[in-house]
Design a protein around this motif. Structure first.
Motif, PDB file in Angstrom:
ATOM      1  N   THR A  35      13.493 -21.950   2.371  1.00 22.09           N
ATOM      2  CA  THR A  35      12.273 -21.863   1.537  1.00 22.09           C
ATOM      3  C   THR A  35      12.248 -20.340   1.169  1.00 22.09           C
ATOM      4  N   TRP A  36      12.040 -20.137  -0.064  1.00 21.74           N
ATOM      5  CA  TRP A  36      11.949 -18.824  -0.579  1.00 21.74           C
ATOM      6  C   TRP A  36      10.549 -18.300  -0.801  1.00 21.74           C
ATOM      7  N   LYS A  37      10.314 -17.151  -0.261  1.00 16.13           N
ATOM      8  CA  LYS A  37       8.746 -16.593  -0.226  1.00 16.13           C
ATOM      9  C   LYS A  37       8.967 -15.306  -1.208  1.00 16.13           C
ATOM     10  N   LEU A  38       7.949 -15.186  -2.152  1.00 20.15           N
ATOM     11  CA  LEU A  38       7.833 -14.064  -3.107  1.00 20.15           C
ATOM     12  C   LEU A  38       7.514 -12.629  -2.233  1.00 20.15           C
ATOM     13  N   ASN A  39       8.223 -11.783  -2.524  1.00 19.25           N
ATOM     14  CA  ASN A  39       7.999 -10.342  -1.950  1.00 19.25           C
ATOM     15  C   ASN A  39       6.807  -9.610  -2.719  1.00 19.25           C
ATOM     16  N   TYR A  40       7.449  -9.385  -3.873  1.00 16.81           N
ATOM     17  CA  TYR A  40       6.728  -8.788  -5.012  1.00 16.81           C
ATOM     18  C   TYR A  40       7.141  -8.980  -6.228  1.00 16.81           C
ATOM     19  N   ILE A  41       6.472  -8.683  -7.461  1.00 21.66           N
ATOM     20  CA  ILE A  41       7.014  -8.710  -8.836  1.00 21.66           C
ATOM     21  C   ILE A  41       6.817  -7.322  -9.270  1.00 21.66           C
ATOM     22  N   THR A  42       8.080  -6.873  -9.970  1.00 22.22           N
ATOM     23  CA  THR A  42       8.247  -5.525 -10.359  1.00 22.22           C
ATOM     24  C   THR A  42       8.676  -5.492 -11.800  1.00 22.22           C
ATOM     25  N   VAL A  43       8.342  -4.527 -12.531  1.00 24.26           N
ATOM     26  CA  VAL A  43       9.195  -4.261 -13.835  1.00 24.26           C
ATOM     27  C   VAL A  43      10.590  -4.288 -13.306  1.00 24.26           C
ATOM     28  N   ASP A  44      11.618  -4.719 -14.210  1.00 22.01           N
ATOM     29  CA  ASP A  44      13.021  -4.655 -13.742  1.00 22.01           C
ATOM     30  C   ASP A  44      13.228  -3.235 -13.586  1.00 22.01           C
ATOM     31  N   GLY A  45      14.033  -2.852 -12.470  1.00 18.21           N
ATOM     32  CA  GLY A  45      14.345  -1.603 -12.210  1.00 18.21           C
ATOM     33  C   GLY A  45      13.464  -0.781 -11.286  1.00 18.21           C
ATOM     34  N   GLY A  46      12.389  -1.651 -11.081  1.00 14.74           N
ATOM     35  CA  GLY A  46      11.434  -0.834 -10.229  1.00 14.74           C
ATOM     36  C   GLY A  46      11.598  -1.405  -8.589  1.00 14.74           C
ATOM     37  N   HIS A  47      10.791  -0.921  -7.640  1.00 13.09           N
ATOM     38  CA  HIS A  47      10.822  -1.502  -6.219  1.00 13.09           C
ATOM     39  C   HIS A  47       9.521  -1.494  -5.549  1.00 13.09           C
ATOM     40  N   GLU A  48       8.329  -1.509  -6.461  1.00 12.58           N
ATOM     41  CA  GLU A  48       7.229  -1.912  -5.895  1.00 12.58           C
ATOM     42  C   GLU A  48       6.427  -2.885  -6.926  1.00 12.58           C
ATOM     43  N   MET A  49       5.169  -3.585  -6.262  1.00 10.91           N
ATOM     44  CA  MET A  49       4.427  -4.480  -6.926  1.00 10.91           C
ATOM     45  C   MET A  49       3.668  -3.737  -8.190  1.00 10.91           C
ATOM     46  N   PHE A  50       3.921  -4.553  -9.360  1.00 12.63           N
ATOM     47  CA  PHE A  50       3.384  -4.161 -10.534  1.00 12.63           C
ATOM     48  C   PHE A  50       1.815  -4.190 -10.650  1.00 12.63           C
ATOM     49  N   ASP A  51       1.211  -3.446 -11.228  1.00 10.69           N
ATOM     50  CA  ASP A  51      -0.087  -3.513 -10.952  1.00 10.69           C
ATOM     51  C   ASP A  51      -0.695  -4.529 -12.167  1.00 10.69           C
ATOM     52  N   PHE A  52      -1.140  -5.766 -11.742  1.00 16.74           N
ATOM     53  CA  PHE A  52      -1.529  -6.770 -12.646  1.00 16.74           C
ATOM     54  C   PHE A  52      -3.060  -6.651 -12.772  1.00 16.74           C
ATOM     55  N   TRP A  53      -3.612  -6.121 -12.103  1.00 22.79           N
ATOM     56  CA  TRP A  53      -5.104  -6.064 -11.723  1.00 22.79           C
ATOM     57  C   TRP A  53      -5.949  -4.979 -12.562  1.00 22.79           C
ATOM     58  N   GLY A  54      -5.588  -3.783 -12.038  1.00 22.49           N
ATOM     59  CA  GLY A  54      -6.608  -2.760 -12.803  1.00 22.49           C
ATOM     60  C   GLY A  54      -7.699  -2.591 -11.741  1.00 22.49           C
ATOM     61  N   ASP A  55      -7.910  -3.363 -10.871  1.00 21.64           N
ATOM     62  CA  ASP A  55      -9.052  -3.477 -10.077  1.00 21.64           C
ATOM     63  C   ASP A  55      -8.551  -3.420  -8.388  1.00 21.64           C
ATOM     64  N   LYS A  56      -8.727  -2.452  -7.763  1.00 25.60           N
ATOM     65  CA  LYS A  56      -8.521  -2.276  -6.376  1.00 25.60           C
ATOM     66  C   LYS A  56      -8.794  -3.629  -5.525  1.00 25.60           C
ATOM     67  N   LEU A  57      -9.925  -3.938  -5.712  1.00 26.26           N
ATOM     68  CA  LEU A  57     -10.335  -4.998  -4.727  1.00 26.26           C
ATOM     69  C   LEU A  57      -9.801  -6.354  -4.906  1.00 26.26           C
ATOM     70  N   LYS A  58      -9.680  -6.791  -6.370  1.00 29.22           N
ATOM     71  CA  LYS A  58      -8.658  -7.786  -6.843  1.00 29.22           C
ATOM     72  C   LYS A  58      -7.272  -7.811  -6.268  1.00 29.22           C
ATOM     73  N   GLU A  59      -6.813  -6.594  -6.309  1.00 26.69           N
ATOM     74  CA  GLU A  59      -5.479  -6.441  -6.000  1.00 26.69           C
ATOM     75  C   GLU A  59      -5.189  -6.789  -4.318  1.00 26.69           C
ATOM     76  N   GLU A  60      -6.105  -6.058  -3.714  1.00 32.15           N
ATOM     77  CA  GLU A  60      -6.312  -6.316  -2.208  1.00 32.15           C
ATOM     78  C   GLU A  60      -6.237  -7.718  -1.807  1.00 32.15           C
ATOM     79  N   ALA A  61      -7.227  -8.449  -2.475  1.00 32.73           N
ATOM     80  CA  ALA A  61      -7.476 -10.020  -2.039  1.00 32.73           C
ATOM     81  C   ALA A  61      -5.800 -10.502  -2.474  1.00 32.73           C
ATOM     82  N   SER A  62      -5.472 -10.268  -3.605  1.00 35.72           N
ATOM     83  CA  SER A  62      -4.203 -11.005  -3.989  1.00 35.72           C
ATOM     84  C   SER A  62      -2.963 -10.749  -2.900  1.00 35.72           C
ATOM     85  N   ILE A  63      -2.942  -9.353  -2.604  1.00 30.71           N
ATOM     86  CA  ILE A  63      -1.888  -9.110  -1.712  1.00 30.71           C
ATOM     87  C   ILE A  63      -2.151  -9.758  -0.207  1.00 30.71           C
TER      88      ILE A  63
END
Length: 168
Positions: A35-63
């Motif tokens: 079973t594969w679990k998503l760690n994060y989605i990043t721009v190729d070459g990056g190493h941290e979650m891409f900001d899909f939200w632009g809203d800290k509360l929505k980002e926290e809920a997703s994470i």
């Protein structure tokens, strides 16, 4: 004595022929049986979650949802034929929203393709997770780490979905 030395040298010269390189991935070992679990989605070459939200509360809920057991998981089933494999894909996006579909990969050129359906529940990360699976064009990885590369519709950036193996 001289004859034996010549034979040994001859055999040693043939050794590289028998130990040639194989530049094809073992696609069944990489994808199936885990079973594969998503760690994060990043721009190729990056190493941290891409900001899909632009809203800290929505980002926290997703994470928070991402960090729960049983969410953002995928399981590949399939049978390899030569360098290629194809089969069914299933998993869970968020809460109790399942995903299912079909997939294929090629160990020679690292091409990847999937067609999945699922519900994102209105979550931006879930939306991008499903979009990433449906738009993935290639993979990298081994039997412990998997990277699916995709280009969202109407985007010039390539994104990388980073997965890890989880225990069932």
């Amino acid at each position: 004595m001289k004859k034996n030395i010549c034979r040994i040298i001859g055999l040693l010269l043939l050794l590289p022929l028998f130990s040639g390189c194989n530049d094809t991935d073992d696609v069944a070992a990489i994808f199936t049986g885990k079973t594969w679990k998503l760690n994060y989605i990043t721009v190729d070459g990056g190493h941290e979650m891409f900001d899909f939200w632009g809203d800290k509360l929505k980002e926290e809920a997703s994470i928070k949802e991402l960090n729960q057991n049983g969410t953002y998981n995928i399981v590949f089933e399939g049978i390899a034929e030569g360098d290629a494999i194809n089969g069914k894909i299933r998993g869970t996006v968020i809460k109790s929203f399942a995903l299912e579909g079909s997939w294929s990969a090629n160990g020679k050129n690292n091409n990847f393709n999937a067609s999945v359906t699922g519900n994102d529940g209105g979550d931006r990360l879930a939306y991008n997770f499903l979009e990433g699976l449906n738009n993935a064009i290639s993979y990298e990885g081994d039997n412990k780490n998997l990277y699916l590369l995709y280009k969202p519709k109407d985007s010039k950036q390539t994104f990388r979905m980073v997965f890890r193996v989880v225990n069932n």
